[in-house]
Write a protein that holds these residues in place. Structure first.
Motif, PDB file in Angstrom:
ATOM      1  N   ASP A 160       0.842  -1.211   0.000  1.00 26.28           N
ATOM      2  CA  ASP A 160       0.000   0.000   0.000  1.00 26.28           C
ATOM      3  C   ASP A 160       0.872   1.254   0.000  1.00 26.28           C
ATOM      4  O   ASP A 160       1.025   1.938   1.011  1.00 26.28           O
ATOM      5  CB  ASP A 160      -0.914  -0.022   1.227  1.00 26.28           C
ATOM      6  N   ILE A 161       1.439   1.564  -1.168  1.00 28.70           N
ATOM      7  CA  ILE A 161       2.330   2.715  -1.293  1.00 28.70           C
ATOM      8  C   ILE A 161       1.616   3.946  -1.845  1.00 28.70           C
ATOM      9  O   ILE A 161       2.252   4.980  -2.050  1.00 28.70           O
ATOM     10  CB  ILE A 161       3.536   2.379  -2.197  1.00 28.70           C
ATOM     11  N   TYR A 162       0.304   3.843  -2.089  1.00 35.96           N
ATOM     12  CA  TYR A 162      -0.427   4.945  -2.705  1.00 35.96           C
ATOM     13  C   TYR A 162      -1.163   5.819  -1.685  1.00 35.96           C
ATOM     14  O   TYR A 162      -1.872   6.737  -2.056  1.00 35.96           O
ATOM     15  CB  TYR A 162      -1.402   4.407  -3.747  1.00 35.96           C
ATOM     16  N   ASN A 163      -1.041   5.513  -0.390  1.00 41.42           N
ATOM     17  CA  ASN A 163      -1.596   6.341   0.669  1.00 41.42           C
ATOM     18  C   ASN A 163      -3.101   6.541   0.523  1.00 41.42           C
ATOM     19  O   ASN A 163      -3.648   7.578   0.868  1.00 41.42           O
ATOM     20  CB  ASN A 163      -0.891   7.715   0.702  1.00 41.42           C
ATOM     21  N   MET A 164      -3.794   5.511   0.047  1.00 37.39           N
ATOM     22  CA  MET A 164      -5.244   5.637  -0.131  1.00 37.39           C
ATOM     23  C   MET A 164      -5.983   5.646   1.198  1.00 37.39           C
ATOM     24  O   MET A 164      -7.100   6.131   1.296  1.00 37.39           O
ATOM     25  CB  MET A 164      -5.756   4.503  -1.029  1.00 37.39           C
ATOM     26  N   CYS A 189       4.392   0.621  -9.681  1.00 38.74           N
ATOM     27  CA  CYS A 189       5.270   1.570 -10.348  1.00 38.74           C
ATOM     28  C   CYS A 189       6.554   1.736  -9.545  1.00 38.74           C
ATOM     29  O   CYS A 189       6.513   2.039  -8.349  1.00 38.74           O
ATOM     30  CB  CYS A 189       4.554   2.913 -10.498  1.00 38.74           C
ATOM     31  N   GLY A 190       7.702   1.545 -10.197  1.00 33.21           N
ATOM     32  CA  GLY A 190       8.973   1.665  -9.504  1.00 33.21           C
ATOM     33  C   GLY A 190       9.202   3.046  -8.926  1.00 33.21           C
ATOM     34  O   GLY A 190       9.772   3.198  -7.841  1.00 33.21           O
ATOM     35  N   GLY A 191       8.757   4.072  -9.636  1.00 40.78           N
ATOM     36  CA  GLY A 191       8.913   5.425  -9.131  1.00 40.78           C
ATOM     37  C   GLY A 191       8.119   5.680  -7.868  1.00 40.78           C
ATOM     38  O   GLY A 191       8.582   6.383  -6.947  1.00 40.78           O
ATOM     39  N   MET A 192       6.930   5.097  -7.783  1.00 42.00           N
ATOM     40  CA  MET A 192       6.108   5.259  -6.583  1.00 42.00           C
ATOM     41  C   MET A 192       6.700   4.503  -5.406  1.00 42.00           C
ATOM     42  O   MET A 192       6.619   4.941  -4.256  1.00 42.00           O
ATOM     43  CB  MET A 192       4.682   4.802  -6.858  1.00 42.00           C
ATOM     44  N   LEU A 193       7.301   3.336  -5.675  1.00 40.31           N
ATOM     45  CA  LEU A 193       7.960   2.606  -4.592  1.00 40.31           C
ATOM     46  C   LEU A 193       9.146   3.402  -4.052  1.00 40.31           C
ATOM     47  O   LEU A 193       9.369   3.464  -2.838  1.00 40.31           O
ATOM     48  CB  LEU A 193       8.413   1.229  -5.077  1.00 40.31           C
ATOM     49  N   LEU A 194       9.893   4.054  -4.942  1.00 40.24           N
ATOM     50  CA  LEU A 194      11.003   4.888  -4.489  1.00 40.24           C
ATOM     51  C   LEU A 194      10.518   6.000  -3.560  1.00 40.24           C
ATOM     52  O   LEU A 194      11.148   6.290  -2.536  1.00 40.24           O
ATOM     53  CB  LEU A 194      11.722   5.495  -5.690  1.00 40.24           C
ATOM     54  N   ARG A 195       9.405   6.636  -3.911  1.00 40.56           N
ATOM     55  CA  ARG A 195       8.840   7.682  -3.058  1.00 40.56           C
ATOM     56  C   ARG A 195       8.512   7.128  -1.672  1.00 40.56           C
ATOM     57  O   ARG A 195       8.801   7.751  -0.648  1.00 40.56           O
ATOM     58  CB  ARG A 195       7.570   8.251  -3.691  1.00 40.56           C
ATOM     59  N   ALA A 196       7.889   5.957  -1.659  1.00 41.36           N
ATOM     60  CA  ALA A 196       7.500   5.357  -0.382  1.00 41.36           C
ATOM     61  C   ALA A 196       8.727   4.973   0.446  1.00 41.36           C
ATOM     62  O   ALA A 196       8.732   5.117   1.675  1.00 41.36           O
ATOM     63  CB  ALA A 196       6.609   4.143  -0.625  1.00 41.36           C
TER      64      ALA A 196
END
Length: 710
Positions: A160-164, A189-196
């Motif tokens: 759950d890396i999308y903060n829903m 998405c690899g970019g979203m995982l990096l953010r998390a």
């Protein structure tokens, strides 16, 4: 000079790899000029990888297949003639109908590559035609985790890396997954995982290689390849022994915890330490950090899949998620809510949409290798290709290969080559280019890129639906699904394909949402109304209604109902003599951000970034072997050898090497394109399969390396 009045931007979704990123396609008139990330996308937030940016180069590549081709000379002669689509479809109808009438539908097989848009129809077509012989790489990629999840809790959990739910993961475990380098996988998405990862309090990486996240992780467990299951079991033991498990979740929402306690009693960190190459203290410390930092989520990948214990390892990791209370909580391992009003078209979600009702139990029993591996999704590819050569239990006569290049990406490729060249009577290949595999076909059909497709995109996402707009058309290329529709209707399979065409089908998918297809394509995105801890009211979609630590489905199938560990071939095949002859452990299947399996090596801007097939070697090992960075080396197993370029890398153990996947050379002379020169999959054995799924030891075999002469 560019006329600004002809410039426009179309919002759509990329499919350069596993298609999770929304992008902006920039056009000058009808010509695509650039592709950029969409900063307003809720799922990728402007991220785009090199493959997405290179889409215009792929679209207009001079070597793309633009028209149907029929073989003129002998197979492997690179002799072709252009034909019309009508002629191509009619020939397929004639050949497949004759085989079905004379021998039975099972004598025709359908094969596909990795999950792409065609996936929603390939299995449906096979089932409607009546053949149980459907071949895919699913036995060692993604589907074992999907199956383990379905049997254990009814649905695949997603990090759950999308903060829903308004909460970010405080602890992230990246286990055998490298999407921050490859771009995306499994809808993530690899970019979203990096953010998390940047936000997380604790980062744990389990990987034999020092990946990007491993370099900055709080804990990097440099595990011996193929021993992930042993580590997971030892972590379960530690969490239970130290009373760090979530008592409420375990006692009220799981089934079989008492059996698990007895089962893992001897799977101690001290037991796992010599197996995994880790210290017992390191295992305990990581188990404590994971169990006491919440919410935590676990992002897994192909490192879990490509060994002889993938289903069981997946089950152990699911149990770790559950006993720590991270299942379906904000910031944990979420169970996504599918958008309302949009029909589920992924065969991973809704199996009756695959047309399974058209395949009788008797026909299913005719599948080649049926029953050999109880949880193998579809046919076991090595078993299938061997049957084509041997004729046992029977020899398939016709085959349609869609979006797959098994001579480059499969295993046991010499058997595949023999089957395609000498034994199949009629083969059709749908692809973007003439590949080594396509050079063995009787018909080659030109496939559309994602820029040439219109779609309601749900494959791999589950929680959201994206729009893909068609922005280009080159030559006579066609979306593979349009070809499936055309062939199905001409074969009389209207019951399974009741829609006039794919556009009408897509309208059917969204019609209950209250939107027309055009309105949805303009909107671009829709998602489900996310709820967490749904098990409080709904339970889990399992026979018991609970999270099944002890799997009743596995027990019924004769498979171990509690997770077990199996030694990788790198150890159980290593006799004293083999150990002396082949002292290194080989990791294959390595992917990067520039290529997608065997695709895109003809794209100049991508190839310049990675021009040669690379094998990573620890500098100490290389020095002992007289190998320098950039030297060409020969990688050898007991079965074959290939040449690759050495890349010295201190982020890998001295007794391990890591080789890139899917190499062939489109610039080389056809028909072979030097497909055997650097294809690491040639080195793997016809043994050491996972007894549950049939997975192969692609990430844990044996090899040796020497510097090439001259």
């Amino acid at each position: 000079m560019v006329d600004s009045h002809n410039e426009r931007v179309v919002r759509t979704s990329c499919r350069g790899c596993h298609g999770v990123c929304q992008v902006l396609v920039h056009l000058d008139g009808d010509r695509v000029t650039t592709v950029t990330g969409d900063p307003d996308s809720p799922i990728s937030k402007g991220y785009i990888c090199p493959k997405g940016r290179a889409a215009p180069e792929l679209l207009y590549h001079p070597q793309r297949l633009l028209y149907p081709l029929r073989r003129k000379g002998e197979r492997w002669s690179d002799s072709w003639e252009r034909i019309s689509w009508d002629d191509a479809i009619n020939e397929m109808v004639d050949k497949f109908s004759r085989i079905r009438t004379e021998l039975g539908p099972e004598f025709v097989a359908v094969g596909q590559g990795t999950g792409r848009p065609y996936t929603e129809f390939t299995l449906r077509f096979a089932n409607a035609f009546g053949t149980p012989n459907f071949v895919s790489p699913g036995h060692l990629c993604y589907l074992p985790r999907v199956m383990a999840s379905g049997m254990t809790l009814g649905q695949l959990p997603v990090c759950d890396i999308y903060n829903m739910g308004g909460e970010d993961p405080k602890c992230i475990v990246v286990w055998g997954c490298n999407i921050t380098e490859s771009g995306s996988a499994d809808g993530m998405c690899g970019g979203m995982l990096l953010r998390a990862l940047r936000k997380a309090q604790t980062v744990i990486v389990v990987d034999p290689r020092r990946t990007g996240p491993a370099g900055a992780a709080d804990f990097w467990l440099q595990i011996r390849p193929g021993t992930d299951g042993a580590l997971a079991l030892a972590m379960i033991h530690s969490i239970i022994a130290e009373d760090l498990y979530d008592h409420d979740f375990v006692e009220n929402f799981t089934e079989g915890f008492d059996k698990l306690v007895d089962h893992v009693r001897h799977f101690t960190p001290d037991w796992a330490a010599p197996l995994t190459g880790l210290s017992a203290d390191a295992i305990r410390n990581v188990a404590r950090a994971y169990a006491t930092t919440s919410p935590a989520c676990l992002q897994w990948g192909n490192g879990v899949d490509m060994n002889r214990c993938n289903y069981q390892t997946g089950r152990a990791l699911l149990i770790l998620m559950a006993i720590t209370g991270n299942i379906d909580r904000p910031g944990g391992d979420a169970l996504w809510v599918y958008p309302s009003g949009v029909r589920k078209k992924s065969v991973l979600i809704n199996h009756d949409q695959a047309g399974e009702q058209f395949l009788s139990p008797g026909q299913k029993a005719k599948a080649i290798g049926a029953g050999r591996f109880p949880f193998c999704p579809g046919l076991h590819p090595p078993t299938f290709w061997q049957s084509v050569v041997s004729g046992e239990p029977y020899r398939v006569r016709g085959m349609w290969l869609i979006g797959t290049n098994p001579l480059a990406t499969g295993t046991h490729q010499m058997t595949v080559f023999d089957a395609l060249k000498n034994h199949l009577e009629f083969t059709v290949v749908s692809d973007l280019f003439l590949t080594p595999t396509a050079q063995l076909a009787d018909l080659v059909l030109p496939a559309a890129t994602w820029l040439e497709q219109e779609d309601v995109v749900s494959m791999h996402k589950i929680w959201c639906i994206l729009a893909r707009k068609k922005v280009a058309q080159i030559g006579e290329v066609r979306d593979d699904r349009d070809v499936i529709f055309d062939l199905a209707h001409r074969l009389g399979l209207q019951e399974a394909f009741p829609w006039k065409d794919r556009r009408e089908y897509n309208q059917w998918v969204v019609e209950e949402s209250g939107m027309t297809l055009g309105e949805f394509l303009d909107k671009g995105f829709t998602s489900g109304e996310m709820r967490y801890r749904k098990y409080l009211t709904d339970g889990f979609h399992t026979p018991s209604g609970k999270f099944e630590i002890f799997s009743s489905i596995a027990q019924h199938a004769g498979v171990e109902p509690l997770p077990v560990f199996r030694e990788p071939p790198s150890s159980f095949l290593r006799s004293q003599q083999l150990g002396e002859d082949y002292p290194l452990t080989l990791i294959g299947g390595h992917k990067n951000r520039f290529f997608f399996h065997s695709e895109l090596r003809s794209i100049d801007t991508l190839r310049q970034r990675n021009p040669d097939p690379l094998v990573e070697i620890n500098p100490e090992t290389a020095s002992a072997l007289g190998i320098n960075d950039g030297d060409w080396v020969r990688v050898e197993s007991p079965f074959a050898s290939v040449v690759m370029k050495a890349k010295l890398f201190d982020g890998i153990a001295s007794n391990v090497v890591n080789a890139q996947h899917g190499w062939w050379f489109p610039e080389a002379e056809p028909p072979g394109y030097r497909w055997t020169d650097s294809n690491i999959n040639l080195l793997f054995p016809d043994e050491g399969f996972d007894p549950d799924t049939g997975s192969e030891p692609i990430k844990c075999y044996i090899c040796r390396i020497r510097k090439c002469d001259g």
